[in-house]
Design a protein around this motif. Sequence first.
Motif, mmCIF file in Angstrom:
data_model
loop_
_atom_site.group_PDB
_atom_site.id
_atom_site.type_symbol
_atom_site.label_atom_id
_atom_site.label_comp_id
_atom_site.label_asym_id
_atom_site.label_seq_id
_atom_site.Cartn_x
_atom_site.Cartn_y
_atom_site.Cartn_z
ATOM 1 N N THR A 2 10.382 4.673 7.698
ATOM 2 C CA THR A 2 9.325 4.044 6.920
ATOM 3 C C THR A 2 9.401 4.477 5.464
ATOM 4 N N LEU A 50 4.349 -1.596 6.012
ATOM 5 C CA LEU A 50 3.007 -1.793 6.568
ATOM 6 C C LEU A 50 3.067 -2.106 8.055
ATOM 7 N N GLY A 53 3.098 0.839 10.257
ATOM 8 C CA GLY A 53 1.877 1.618 10.414
ATOM 9 C C GLY A 53 1.425 2.461 9.238
ATOM 10 N N MET A 54 2.155 2.442 8.137
ATOM 11 C CA MET A 54 1.672 3.223 6.996
ATOM 12 C C MET A 54 0.408 2.547 6.459
ATOM 13 N N PRO A 55 -0.653 3.325 6.234
ATOM 14 C CA PRO A 55 -1.882 2.738 5.696
ATOM 15 C C PRO A 55 -1.619 2.042 4.361
ATOM 16 N N ILE A 56 -2.243 0.887 4.159
ATOM 17 C CA ILE A 56 -1.972 0.086 2.966
ATOM 18 C C ILE A 56 -2.346 0.815 1.679
ATOM 19 N N GLY A 57 -3.416 1.587 1.700
ATOM 20 C CA GLY A 57 -3.816 2.325 0.505
ATOM 21 C C GLY A 57 -2.788 3.361 0.102
ATOM 22 N N ILE A 58 -2.224 4.020 1.085
ATOM 23 C CA ILE A 58 -1.196 5.029 0.813
ATOM 24 C C ILE A 58 0.082 4.342 0.341
ATOM 25 N N ALA A 59 0.530 3.334 1.073
ATOM 26 C CA ALA A 59 1.787 2.648 0.738
ATOM 27 C C ALA A 59 1.712 2.039 -0.656
ATOM 28 N N TYR A 60 0.639 1.321 -0.924
ATOM 29 C CA TYR A 60 0.523 0.648 -2.213
ATOM 30 C C TYR A 60 0.333 1.659 -3.343
ATOM 31 N N GLU A 102 -2.972 10.707 -0.718
ATOM 32 C CA GLU A 102 -2.114 11.027 0.430
ATOM 33 C C GLU A 102 -2.619 12.271 1.163
ATOM 34 N N GLY A 105 -5.901 11.766 3.084
ATOM 35 C CA GLY A 105 -5.767 10.984 4.312
ATOM 36 C C GLY A 105 -5.208 11.793 5.474
#
Length: 107
Positions: A2, A50, A53-60, A102, A105
Motif C-alpha cells: 500500500t 484506498l 484500506g488506508m483511511p482517505i484522510g491519511i492517504a490524501y 498519522e 490515527g
Amino acid sequence: MTWMLLAGAILAEVTGTVSLRLSEGFSKVGPSVVVAVGYVTAFVLMSQVLKRGMPIGIAYGIWAAVGVALVALAGTVLFKDGLTAVQIGGLVLVVAGVMALEMGGAH
C-alpha cells in the motif's frame, strides 16, 4: 505494498505537475501527454491505496503534503523558483501536520 502504491501515486502526480509547467499551457505535445499520463496514473494508484484500506484522510494528507514539498523543491531546482524562509517554514508545518494526523490515527 500500500505504501509503495502511495509513493507511486505521489511521484506520478509530481511528474504530471512539473510537466504542466513544461507544457507551456498545453502548447507542447510531449509534456502535455506526460501531464495526462501522470495524473491518470496518480489517481489509479491512489484508488488502489484506498481500496487496500488506508483511511482517505491519511492517504490524501500524505499525498498532498509530500506532493507539495516535492513540487516546491522541483520548482526550485528545475525552474529556479526559489524558496523563502517563510515558504520553507510553511512546508515544514504542512509535513508536521500530516505527521500529527498519522500519529493521531494510530491511537
